[in-house]
Design a protein around this motif. Structure first.
Motif, PDB file in Angstrom:
ATOM      1  N   GLU A 407       0.823  -1.204   0.000  1.00  0.00           N
ATOM      2  CA  GLU A 407       0.000   0.000   0.000  1.00  0.00           C
ATOM      3  C   GLU A 407       0.861   1.260   0.000  1.00  0.00           C
ATOM      4  OE1 GLU A 407      -2.619  -0.232   3.313  1.00  0.00           O
ATOM      5  OE2 GLU A 407      -3.723  -1.979   2.538  1.00  0.00           O
ATOM      6  N   VAL A 408       2.142   1.116  -0.347  1.00  0.00           N
ATOM      7  CA  VAL A 408       3.066   2.252  -0.373  1.00  0.00           C
ATOM      8  C   VAL A 408       3.774   2.283  -1.719  1.00  0.00           C
ATOM      9  CG1 VAL A 408       3.447   2.367   2.116  1.00  0.00           C
ATOM     10  CG2 VAL A 408       4.820   0.801   0.738  1.00  0.00           C
ATOM     11  N   GLY A 409       4.343   3.440  -2.032  1.00  0.00           N
ATOM     12  CA  GLY A 409       5.074   3.615  -3.282  1.00  0.00           C
ATOM     13  C   GLY A 409       6.372   4.359  -3.041  1.00  0.00           C
ATOM     14  N   PHE A 410       7.059   4.689  -4.125  1.00  0.00           N
ATOM     15  CA  PHE A 410       8.352   5.368  -3.985  1.00  0.00           C
ATOM     16  C   PHE A 410       8.208   6.746  -3.337  1.00  0.00           C
ATOM     17  CE2 PHE A 410       9.976   2.250  -7.058  1.00  0.00           C
ATOM     18  CZ  PHE A 410      11.210   1.982  -6.498  1.00  0.00           C
ATOM     19  N   ASP A 411       7.037   7.355  -3.458  1.00  0.00           N
ATOM     20  CA  ASP A 411       6.831   8.666  -2.825  1.00  0.00           C
ATOM     21  C   ASP A 411       6.852   8.573  -1.303  1.00  0.00           C
ATOM     22  OD1 ASP A 411       6.608   9.794  -5.311  1.00  0.00           O
ATOM     23  OD2 ASP A 411       4.411   9.727  -5.347  1.00  0.00           O
ATOM     24  N   ASP A 412       6.660   7.361  -0.768  1.00  0.00           N
ATOM     25  CA  ASP A 412       6.662   7.192   0.683  1.00  0.00           C
ATOM     26  C   ASP A 412       8.054   6.927   1.241  1.00  0.00           C
ATOM     27  OD1 ASP A 412       3.704   7.222   1.214  1.00  0.00           O
ATOM     28  OD2 ASP A 412       3.790   5.564  -0.209  1.00  0.00           O
ATOM     29  N   LEU A 413       9.058   6.816   0.384  1.00  0.00           N
ATOM     30  CA  LEU A 413      10.422   6.539   0.831  1.00  0.00           C
ATOM     31  C   LEU A 413      11.207   7.833   0.991  1.00  0.00           C
ATOM     32  CD1 LEU A 413      11.511   3.438  -1.310  1.00  0.00           C
ATOM     33  CD2 LEU A 413      10.854   3.492   1.094  1.00  0.00           C
ATOM     34  N   VAL A 414      12.006   7.880   2.032  1.00  0.00           N
ATOM     35  CA  VAL A 414      12.949   8.984   2.240  1.00  0.00           C
ATOM     36  C   VAL A 414      14.328   8.366   2.310  1.00  0.00           C
ATOM     37  CG1 VAL A 414      13.653  10.878   3.731  1.00  0.00           C
ATOM     38  CG2 VAL A 414      11.225  10.338   3.465  1.00  0.00           C
ATOM     39  N   LEU A 415      15.039   8.398   1.180  1.00  0.00           N
ATOM     40  CA  LEU A 415      16.345   7.756   1.084  1.00  0.00           C
ATOM     41  C   LEU A 415      17.286   8.633   0.267  1.00  0.00           C
ATOM     42  CD1 LEU A 415      15.387   4.042   0.269  1.00  0.00           C
ATOM     43  CD2 LEU A 415      16.393   4.876   2.397  1.00  0.00           C
ATOM     44  N   PRO A 416      18.582   8.487   0.461  1.00  0.00           N
ATOM     45  CA  PRO A 416      19.537   9.184  -0.409  1.00  0.00           C
ATOM     46  C   PRO A 416      19.427   8.683  -1.850  1.00  0.00           C
ATOM     47  CG  PRO A 416      20.603   8.399   1.592  1.00  0.00           C
ATOM     48  CD  PRO A 416      19.243   7.781   1.558  1.00  0.00           C
ATOM     49  N   GLY A 417      20.072   9.385  -2.750  1.00  0.00           N
ATOM     50  CA  GLY A 417      19.950   9.077  -4.169  1.00  0.00           C
ATOM     51  C   GLY A 417      20.455   7.707  -4.551  1.00  0.00           C
ATOM     52  N   GLU A 418      21.571   7.248  -3.965  1.00  0.00           N
ATOM     53  CA  GLU A 418      22.154   5.973  -4.398  1.00  0.00           C
ATOM     54  C   GLU A 418      21.266   4.779  -4.066  1.00  0.00           C
ATOM     55  OE1 GLU A 418      26.212   3.275  -3.876  1.00  0.00           O
ATOM     56  OE2 GLU A 418      26.104   5.310  -3.061  1.00  0.00           O
ATOM     57  N   PRO A 419      20.842   4.582  -2.816  1.00  0.00           N
ATOM     58  CA  PRO A 419      19.954   3.433  -2.552  1.00  0.00           C
ATOM     59  C   PRO A 419      18.617   3.554  -3.282  1.00  0.00           C
ATOM     60  CG  PRO A 419      20.166   4.806  -0.595  1.00  0.00           C
ATOM     61  CD  PRO A 419      21.192   5.286  -1.565  1.00  0.00           C
ATOM     62  N   LEU A 420      18.114   4.777  -3.460  1.00  0.00           N
ATOM     63  CA  LEU A 420      16.864   4.945  -4.192  1.00  0.00           C
ATOM     64  C   LEU A 420      17.032   4.522  -5.647  1.00  0.00           C
ATOM     65  CD1 LEU A 420      13.997   5.944  -3.550  1.00  0.00           C
ATOM     66  CD2 LEU A 420      14.676   8.189  -4.435  1.00  0.00           C
ATOM     67  N   GLY A 421      18.163   4.880  -6.235  1.00  0.00           N
ATOM     68  CA  GLY A 421      18.426   4.462  -7.611  1.00  0.00           C
ATOM     69  C   GLY A 421      18.563   2.952  -7.738  1.00  0.00           C
ATOM     70  N   LEU A 422      19.172   2.293  -6.745  1.00  0.00           N
ATOM     71  CA  LEU A 422      19.307   0.837  -6.782  1.00  0.00           C
ATOM     72  C   LEU A 422      17.947   0.149  -6.663  1.00  0.00           C
ATOM     73  CD1 LEU A 422      22.515   0.327  -4.599  1.00  0.00           C
ATOM     74  CD2 LEU A 422      22.292   0.031  -7.074  1.00  0.00           C
ATOM     75  N   LEU A 423      17.030   0.733  -5.903  1.00  0.00           N
ATOM     76  CA  LEU A 423      15.683   0.157  -5.814  1.00  0.00           C
ATOM     77  C   LEU A 423      14.970   0.243  -7.158  1.00  0.00           C
ATOM     78  CD1 LEU A 423      14.463   1.488  -2.333  1.00  0.00           C
ATOM     79  CD2 LEU A 423      15.311  -0.784  -2.898  1.00  0.00           C
ATOM     80  N   HIS A 424      15.128   1.362  -7.853  1.00  0.00           N
ATOM     81  CA  HIS A 424      14.548   1.472  -9.193  1.00  0.00           C
ATOM     82  C   HIS A 424      15.183   0.443 -10.133  1.00  0.00           C
ATOM     83  CE1 HIS A 424      11.837   4.906  -8.911  1.00  0.00           C
ATOM     84  NE2 HIS A 424      12.731   5.519  -8.129  1.00  0.00           N
ATOM     85  N   GLU A 425      16.491   0.223  -9.977  1.00  0.00           N
ATOM     86  CA  GLU A 425      17.155  -0.771 -10.820  1.00  0.00           C
ATOM     87  C   GLU A 425      16.639  -2.184 -10.516  1.00  0.00           C
ATOM     88  OE1 GLU A 425      21.583  -2.684 -11.600  1.00  0.00           O
ATOM     89  OE2 GLU A 425      21.435  -0.672 -10.707  1.00  0.00           O
ATOM     90  N   LEU A 426      16.308  -2.436  -9.261  1.00  0.00           N
ATOM     91  CA  LEU A 426      15.769  -3.747  -8.899  1.00  0.00           C
ATOM     92  C   LEU A 426      14.450  -4.008  -9.624  1.00  0.00           C
ATOM     93  CD1 LEU A 426      15.850  -6.307  -7.187  1.00  0.00           C
ATOM     94  CD2 LEU A 426      14.831  -5.008  -5.302  1.00  0.00           C
ATOM     95  N   THR A 427      13.571  -3.008  -9.677  1.00  0.00           N
ATOM     96  CA  THR A 427      12.315  -3.191 -10.415  1.00  0.00           C
ATOM     97  C   THR A 427      12.588  -3.347 -11.907  1.00  0.00           C
ATOM     98  OG1 THR A 427      11.971  -0.799 -10.674  1.00  0.00           O
ATOM     99  CG2 THR A 427      11.089  -1.830  -8.695  1.00  0.00           C
TER     100      THR A 427
END
Length: 667
Positions: A407-427
């Motif tokens: 029930e959450v999306g990327f807008d609910d995450l507060v992370l630095p750019g590098e781990p956030l980019g790796l999560l996008h790469e995982l998808t």
């Protein structure tokens, strides 16, 4: 096929019955018996046997069966001899013309026995039970009985006195009714008519081509249930063969033999192919029963073929390829059936890429998505497609893991750019793995699967589990959290068995698998100093091999990255480090957590101060925000700075830390 052919043959048979009645009546000692009302008199029998036929048209002049004759067609399909046909006709007569019942009762010397007996059928055929070759026609492996055309009843009687019965499905077929045998409806048998689908799988097309040329016996091993069997059904249908799809029961019941006989009979009556599977745990008897030599049969299942099932059947064992049809094209084709000129306003390929569905599953999911869209009064959206696709996945993981509907999306995450980019790469990896590893052939050998495995490492509360839920939600999948307390077992070998069950079900299910606190099972191997060390290392070795063969999406989380064995790290696709949030990130976390609450005017300044003074991770900030919200709800006003500070102090005390501005008791 002529519907009048069978009555005409029966009229010819009635002539032979009349001759036999005349011979019996000539020396009948009961003709003047005052109790003759309990039986058929010779005169009544003669009258029934010689009455004019109600069937229009002249009866045939001989026993020949010309083109369009259903009996001739039946003889060809089941390998019947002329004697078999005469026996079948004699047994069939009471089911078509009720005048044969009293005649057979008279000829059997028993008015209660109104079916043909073995002796009576042979008498009408011009022979008798004294003929060994004639008696052999009633052997269980003879064409009439093995094909399910005639049932010999009264097993306790001597063979000449046993009654003969023709199953209703055979009677219906001979009279022109081509409906599926009702006996098969309770055994999960589905008919796919010829020409019902278009083939798309090269292996399936090749199997269909061989099956139309000659009877073929194939075992198709699938990596995932239904991924190859569905295309085979479509290819056989497109090649002009009706297909009977049968899903056997996991364990054979008392009626299993009768069901197999009816299934083979139905396939011969229709000149159809059989697609049978998944096979039960001990399929040898089923395989041998269906290996008739004149019916194309395709068995399928996830288990490897065992030559001991049917050593002399000449069965062709094939490995189903992993690659299937283009999912986006298949989805679009099926949706266009319900919504002509369907043109989605989203990336269809990206929406359905995470789902590994077979063509039949896509067909059902598209139908369900169309139904959901019609209910909402819109064209199918990505949400409709993803919901219907999830419903096609096996729900068996619920037995081994806890399901979370994201029930959450990327807008609910507060992370630095590098781990956030790796999560996008995982998808990205999860969506395009079939193209990269399959179509572009970048998957190495050694039995490696197409799984996507990531490690989330960081302190408690830094967002690892939340990020796994976000990834699952972005892919449109459910998240399953493995309960390690139900997996790890003190008995040797049991942990591996529990994990194997989870991996097997995860391979069959489109979902994201989360191993929380993964260092409990994916820890480092140690030097062998005792038998316990040896078995612990065996457990780790098993996990290393199983991860390589995994086809799903898995996320491992740990608070202690150094405890994860380096061999596991090498097999990971991504390692995402979750840092402890700094002041700016803590401020964003406070704002995100309190975004939906009524706030007092001074709240922003107090939030900024708390973010600076209290070093809390994201999970602790959320707990503090919940505490503050309860305090605000209790006093009935908006959320104040005092409520926020009280929530932050509560979290500090839970962690055993001193709050800013306080001193130790002895100071």
């Amino acid at each position: 096929m002529s519907a009048d052919a069978v009555p005409a043959h029966l009229e010819k048979l009635r002539g032979r019955v009349a001759e036999l009645v005349a011979r019996r009546a000539a020396d009948d000692p009961t003709a003047a018996d005052p109790l003759r009302g309990l039986y058929v008199t010779p005169e009544a029998a003669h009258r029934l046997a010689t009455a004019p036929s109600p069937v229009p048209g002249a009866p045939p002049q001989d026993d020949g069966h010309g083109p369009g004759d259903p009996l001739a067609d039946l003889a060809e399909r089941f390998g019947l001899s002329p004697l078999d046909l005469r026996i079948l006709l004699a047994a069939l007569a009471p089911d078509v013309d009720r005048r044969f019942e009293p005649l057979y009762g008279y000829l059997n010397d028993d008015v209660g026995r109104r079916r043909a007996t073995v002796a009576l059928a042979l008498d009408l055929a011009g022979t008798g039970p004294h003929d060994a070759s004639a008696r052999a026609r009633f052997h269980p492996r003879a064409p009439l009985r093995a094909g399910g055309l005639v049932v010999v009843e009264d097993e306790e009687r001597p063979l000449p006195g046993r009654a003969l019965r023709v199953p209703e499905r055979v009677v219906s077929q001979l009279l022109g009714d081509d409906a599926v045998d009702p006996e098969l409806t309770s055994h999960q048998v589905e008919l796919v008519p010829a020409g019902a689908a278009e083939p798309a799988h090269p292996l399936a097309v090749r199997i269909a081509a061989l099956a139309t040329a000659a009877p073929l016996l194939v075992h198709l091993r699938e990596r995932r249930e239904g991924t190859a069997a569905g295309p085979v059904v479509d290819a056989l249908s497109a090649a002009g063969l009706p297909v009977l799809c049968h899903r056997p029961a996991p364990r054979a019941g008392d009626d299993a033999t009768a069901a197999v006989t009816a299934l083979v009979r139905e396939a011969r009556l229709r000149r159809a192919a059989l697609v049978v599977g998944p096979l039960p745990s001990e399929p040898g008897a089923l395989v041998r029963s269906l290996a008739t030599g004149d019916v194309p049969v395709v068995f399928f299942g996830s288990e490897a073929y065992d030559p001991g099932w049917a050593p002399d059947a000449g069965l062709l064992a094939l490995e189903a390829p992993h690659d299937g049809v283009d999912p986006a094209r298949a989805w679009h084709t099926e949706l266009a059936r319900h919504f002509p000129a369907y043109a989605p306003d989203f990336d269809l390929g990206e929406a359905v890429a995470p789902y590994r569905l077979s063509e039949p599953q896509i067909r059902r999911a598209a139908r369900d998505a169309a139904g959901l869209a019609a209910f909402d009064g819109t064209a199918p959206t990505a949400a409709h497609l993803q919901l219907s696709a999830r419903l096609q996945s096996a729900p068996l993981l619920d037995k081994h893991a806890r399901r979370i509907r994201p029930e959450v999306g990327f807008d609910d995450l507060v992370l630095p750019g590098e781990p956030l980019g790796l999560l996008h790469e995982l998808t990205l990896r999860a969506r395009h793995r079939d193209k990269v590893l399959g179509e572009w052939r970048l998957r190495t050998g050694g039995g490696r699967g197409r799984g996507v495995i990531a490690l989330f490492a960081g302190d408690s509360g830094t967002g690892k589990t939340l990020s796994a839920e976000v990834v699952a939600g972005e892919l449109g999948l459910d998240l399953y959290v493995v309960d390690l307390s139900a997996v790890v077992d003190k008995y040797i070998g049991e942990t591996e068995k529990n994990l194997e069950r989870i991996f097997v079900e995860a391979d069959r299910t489109d979902a994201v698998l989360l191993f929380d606190e993964a260092d409990a099972v994916f820890g480092k191997r140690s030097e062998v100093k005792s038998s316990h060390d040896r078995y612990a290392n065996l457990e780790s070795a098993y996990l290393l091999q199983r991860l390589e063969a995994f086809d799903g999406i898995a996320v491992l989380t740990t608070n202690l990255r150094a405890n994860i064995d380096d061999a596991f790290t090498r097999r990971l696709d991504l390692v995402v480090d979750f840092p402890f949030p700094d002041v700016e990130q803590r401020l964003m976390l406070w704002r995100t957590c309190l975004a939906g609450t009524p706030c007092a005017p001074d709240l922003e300044d107090e939030i900024a101060l708390c973010a600076k003074e209290f070093e809390l991770a994201g999970g602790a900030i959320r707990s503090a925000a919940v505490t503050a919200a309860y305090l605000a709800a209790g006093h009935g006003g908006p959320l104040s700075g005092a409520d926020v500070r009280a929530g932050a102090l509560r979290e500090y005390r839970k962690m055993g830390r001193l709050a800013p501005g306080t001193s130790l008791p002895w100071q």
